[in-house]
Design a protein around this motif. Sequence first.
Motif, PDB file in Angstrom:
ATOM      1  N   LYS A  86       0.830  -1.214   0.000  1.00  0.00           N
ATOM      2  CA  LYS A  86       0.000   0.000   0.000  1.00  0.00           C
ATOM      3  C   LYS A  86       0.858   1.253   0.000  1.00  0.00           C
ATOM      4  O   LYS A  86       0.403   2.334  -0.352  1.00  0.00           O
ATOM      5  CB  LYS A  86      -0.884   0.024   1.251  1.00  0.00           C
ATOM      6  N   LEU A  87       2.107   1.080   0.408  1.00  0.00           N
ATOM      7  CA  LEU A  87       3.056   2.191   0.418  1.00  0.00           C
ATOM      8  C   LEU A  87       3.142   2.846  -0.951  1.00  0.00           C
ATOM      9  O   LEU A  87       3.383   4.042  -1.074  1.00  0.00           O
ATOM     10  CB  LEU A  87       4.426   1.637   0.829  1.00  0.00           C
ATOM     11  N   PHE A  88       2.933   2.043  -1.997  1.00  0.00           N
ATOM     12  CA  PHE A  88       3.117   2.552  -3.355  1.00  0.00           C
ATOM     13  C   PHE A  88       1.831   3.092  -3.967  1.00  0.00           C
ATOM     14  O   PHE A  88       1.837   3.532  -5.107  1.00  0.00           O
ATOM     15  CB  PHE A  88       3.673   1.436  -4.252  1.00  0.00           C
ATOM     16  N   VAL A  89       0.713   3.003  -3.245  1.00  0.00           N
ATOM     17  CA  VAL A  89      -0.552   3.485  -3.792  1.00  0.00           C
ATOM     18  C   VAL A  89      -1.044   4.649  -2.944  1.00  0.00           C
ATOM     19  O   VAL A  89      -1.651   4.447  -1.913  1.00  0.00           O
ATOM     20  CB  VAL A  89      -1.617   2.364  -3.802  1.00  0.00           C
ATOM     21  N   PRO A  90      -0.789   5.871  -3.350  1.00  0.00           N
ATOM     22  CA  PRO A  90      -1.253   7.011  -2.564  1.00  0.00           C
ATOM     23  C   PRO A  90      -2.772   7.109  -2.604  1.00  0.00           C
ATOM     24  O   PRO A  90      -3.399   6.659  -3.560  1.00  0.00           O
ATOM     25  CB  PRO A  90      -0.616   8.225  -3.250  1.00  0.00           C
ATOM     26  N   GLU A  91      -3.320   7.715  -1.563  1.00  0.00           N
ATOM     27  CA  GLU A  91      -4.758   7.838  -1.473  1.00  0.00           C
ATOM     28  C   GLU A  91      -5.248   8.964  -2.384  1.00  0.00           C
ATOM     29  O   GLU A  91      -4.545   9.947  -2.619  1.00  0.00           O
ATOM     30  CB  GLU A  91      -5.126   8.156  -0.014  1.00  0.00           C
ATOM     31  N   GLY A  92      -6.464   8.819  -2.903  1.00  0.00           N
ATOM     32  CA  GLY A  92      -7.090   9.908  -3.646  1.00  0.00           C
ATOM     33  C   GLY A  92      -6.563  10.084  -5.047  1.00  0.00           C
ATOM     34  O   GLY A  92      -6.622  11.184  -5.603  1.00  0.00           O
ATOM     35  N   VAL A  93      -6.026   9.025  -5.627  1.00  0.00           N
ATOM     36  CA  VAL A  93      -5.583   9.107  -7.019  1.00  0.00           C
ATOM     37  C   VAL A  93      -6.654   8.483  -7.895  1.00  0.00           C
ATOM     38  O   VAL A  93      -7.131   7.401  -7.598  1.00  0.00           O
ATOM     39  CB  VAL A  93      -4.253   8.351  -7.207  1.00  0.00           C
ATOM     40  N   PRO A  94      -7.077   9.152  -8.975  1.00  0.00           N
ATOM     41  CA  PRO A  94      -8.094   8.563  -9.850  1.00  0.00           C
ATOM     42  C   PRO A  94      -7.627   7.225 -10.415  1.00  0.00           C
ATOM     43  O   PRO A  94      -6.431   7.023 -10.664  1.00  0.00           O
ATOM     44  CB  PRO A  94      -8.251   9.587 -10.979  1.00  0.00           C
ATOM     45  N   GLY A  95      -8.581   6.299 -10.626  1.00  0.00           N
ATOM     46  CA  GLY A  95      -8.273   4.922 -10.989  1.00  0.00           C
ATOM     47  C   GLY A  95      -7.372   4.771 -12.193  1.00  0.00           C
ATOM     48  O   GLY A  95      -6.449   3.964 -12.183  1.00  0.00           O
ATOM     49  N   TYR A  96      -7.616   5.578 -13.221  1.00  0.00           N
ATOM     50  CA  TYR A  96      -6.843   5.400 -14.454  1.00  0.00           C
ATOM     51  C   TYR A  96      -5.406   5.860 -14.293  1.00  0.00           C
ATOM     52  O   TYR A  96      -4.547   5.536 -15.108  1.00  0.00           O
ATOM     53  CB  TYR A  96      -7.506   6.149 -15.616  1.00  0.00           C
ATOM     54  N   LEU A  97      -5.113   6.622 -13.239  1.00  0.00           N
ATOM     55  CA  LEU A  97      -3.738   7.086 -13.029  1.00  0.00           C
ATOM     56  C   LEU A  97      -2.923   6.146 -12.146  1.00  0.00           C
ATOM     57  O   LEU A  97      -1.710   6.275 -12.056  1.00  0.00           O
ATOM     58  CB  LEU A  97      -3.754   8.477 -12.393  1.00  0.00           C
ATOM     59  N   VAL A  98      -3.636   5.193 -11.481  1.00  0.00           N
ATOM     60  CA  VAL A  98      -2.957   4.363 -10.482  1.00  0.00           C
ATOM     61  C   VAL A  98      -1.739   3.620 -11.042  1.00  0.00           C
ATOM     62  O   VAL A  98      -0.664   3.664 -10.445  1.00  0.00           O
ATOM     63  CB  VAL A  98      -3.952   3.403  -9.799  1.00  0.00           C
ATOM     64  N   PRO A  99      -1.867   2.936 -12.227  1.00  0.00           N
ATOM     65  CA  PRO A  99      -0.675   2.216 -12.715  1.00  0.00           C
ATOM     66  C   PRO A  99       0.537   3.121 -12.876  1.00  0.00           C
ATOM     67  O   PRO A  99       1.651   2.780 -12.470  1.00  0.00           O
ATOM     68  CB  PRO A  99      -1.129   1.668 -14.072  1.00  0.00           C
ATOM     69  N   LEU A 100       0.308   4.299 -13.437  1.00  0.00           N
ATOM     70  CA  LEU A 100       1.404   5.250 -13.666  1.00  0.00           C
ATOM     71  C   LEU A 100       2.024   5.695 -12.347  1.00  0.00           C
ATOM     72  O   LEU A 100       3.249   5.686 -12.176  1.00  0.00           O
ATOM     73  CB  LEU A 100       0.840   6.456 -14.426  1.00  0.00           C
ATOM     74  N   VAL A 101       1.133   6.071 -11.401  1.00  0.00           N
ATOM     75  CA  VAL A 101       1.620   6.564 -10.111  1.00  0.00           C
ATOM     76  C   VAL A 101       2.373   5.474  -9.364  1.00  0.00           C
ATOM     77  O   VAL A 101       3.403   5.738  -8.737  1.00  0.00           O
ATOM     78  CB  VAL A 101       0.441   7.105  -9.273  1.00  0.00           C
ATOM     79  N   VAL A 102       1.875   4.226  -9.470  1.00  0.00           N
ATOM     80  CA  VAL A 102       2.544   3.132  -8.760  1.00  0.00           C
ATOM     81  C   VAL A 102       3.964   2.950  -9.289  1.00  0.00           C
ATOM     82  O   VAL A 102       4.914   2.811  -8.518  1.00  0.00           O
ATOM     83  CB  VAL A 102       1.732   1.825  -8.881  1.00  0.00           C
ATOM     84  N   VAL A 103       4.111   2.995 -10.636  1.00  0.00           N
ATOM     85  CA  VAL A 103       5.457   2.831 -11.197  1.00  0.00           C
ATOM     86  C   VAL A 103       6.365   3.958 -10.722  1.00  0.00           C
ATOM     87  O   VAL A 103       7.513   3.728 -10.323  1.00  0.00           O
ATOM     88  CB  VAL A 103       5.397   2.792 -12.744  1.00  0.00           C
ATOM     89  N   ILE A 104       5.840   5.181 -10.727  1.00  0.00           N
ATOM     90  CA  ILE A 104       6.655   6.316 -10.275  1.00  0.00           C
ATOM     91  C   ILE A 104       7.042   6.144  -8.812  1.00  0.00           C
ATOM     92  O   ILE A 104       8.191   6.368  -8.424  1.00  0.00           O
ATOM     93  CB  ILE A 104       5.887   7.644 -10.499  1.00  0.00           C
ATOM     94  N   GLU A 105       6.069   5.700  -7.982  1.00  0.00           N
ATOM     95  CA  GLU A 105       6.367   5.524  -6.556  1.00  0.00           C
ATOM     96  C   GLU A 105       7.402   4.416  -6.345  1.00  0.00           C
ATOM     97  O   GLU A 105       8.258   4.521  -5.470  1.00  0.00           O
ATOM     98  CB  GLU A 105       5.087   5.189  -5.777  1.00  0.00           C
ATOM     99  N   VAL A 106       7.305   3.353  -7.171  1.00  0.00           N
ATOM    100  CA  VAL A 106       8.269   2.259  -7.020  1.00  0.00           C
ATOM    101  C   VAL A 106       9.672   2.744  -7.380  1.00  0.00           C
ATOM    102  O   VAL A 106      10.640   2.472  -6.660  1.00  0.00           O
ATOM    103  CB  VAL A 106       7.858   1.052  -7.896  1.00  0.00           C
TER     104      VAL A 106
END
Lengths: 93, 249
Positions: free
Chosen positions: B142-162
């Motif tokens: 869950k560390l890599f999935v910030p709260e309040g991010v729209p669903g379609y952006l999640v894959p992109l944000v997760v890669v950036i967070e990783v």
Amino acid sequence: MAVRVSSDFIAAIFVGAVLGWGVDQIAGTEPLGFIVLLLLGFAAGVLNVMRTLGLVAQAPSAQARAAPPPAAVSSAGNEARRDDTEEKGREGR
Amino acid sequence: MANDPIKQFEISTIVPIEIANLDLSFTNSSLFMVATTAAVSAFLVLSTKGRGLVPGRWQAAAEMSYEFVAGMLRDAAGTQGMRFFPLVFSLFMFILFANMFGMFPYFFTVTSHIIVTFALAMLVIGTVVIYGFMKHGLGFLKLFVPEGVPGYLVPLVVVIEVISFLSRPLSLSVRLFANMLAGHITLKVFAGFVVSLSGLGFVGIVGSILPLIMTVAITALEFLVAFLQAYVFAVLTCMYLNDALHPSH
């Protein structure tokens, strides 16, 4: 401070590039993975720098600690706080 | 050459040891790591030997270093974080003493080699990852999935967070290593100016006053950097350990 910011930025780009290269080696998608992950590395680098400088909310966990436990605060107050942090995050991205 | 600024970082073998084609020689770097560890242990053991209720000078210094690191860890990771106190305190004292040892003339600076700082950073990140998965299982992700991010952006944000997460050990080690390396080279270059300028006769000797003043000033600055970098390393260690303790939000 200067070394701190630049090392944060460069490290993310470097990791992105290495990851992309590794993905290419495994999946055989020669330049594509490298290009995409290098660009995402730039994004991560900017995120790192903004976190270091405190322009964006810290990594998700830091927010949780900053907010008081839910039992102690009314739901309305909690809601407002969450909106606040969300806005801070959005403004940065 | 006498004022080659890189020469001070050379590794030289003291006791050659080779096991199964691996070069495990005892080098000057190993010697100073042992000396650092011995100095830290000696400082803490000897200064707390009296166990006075009213601390003496040495005991006060030891208690101060304890309070300093404990306060830092409690601020960053809460009281739960105190289980990592031995790790953070050892890291802080080791880096601080290694940096300070490097300030002695003719001494070797252990932390000016990136492989040493990288090993320390990997120790920290390894602890974070292993403890995070042990305590939270897959919830650590869950560390890599910030709260309040729209669903379609999640894959992109997760890669950036990783990528951002993976870049931590690198930036942690590069920061410490670059500061120590750059500082020592600058010091050596300015000190070298003094020597080469004063060989030029009267004008040179007058001219060498400026780099001499710089050398003195940079020496003071280096003491500050030596402490500051140990502090920064410890603070960031605390922040990363906090991620391992509370990954979700």
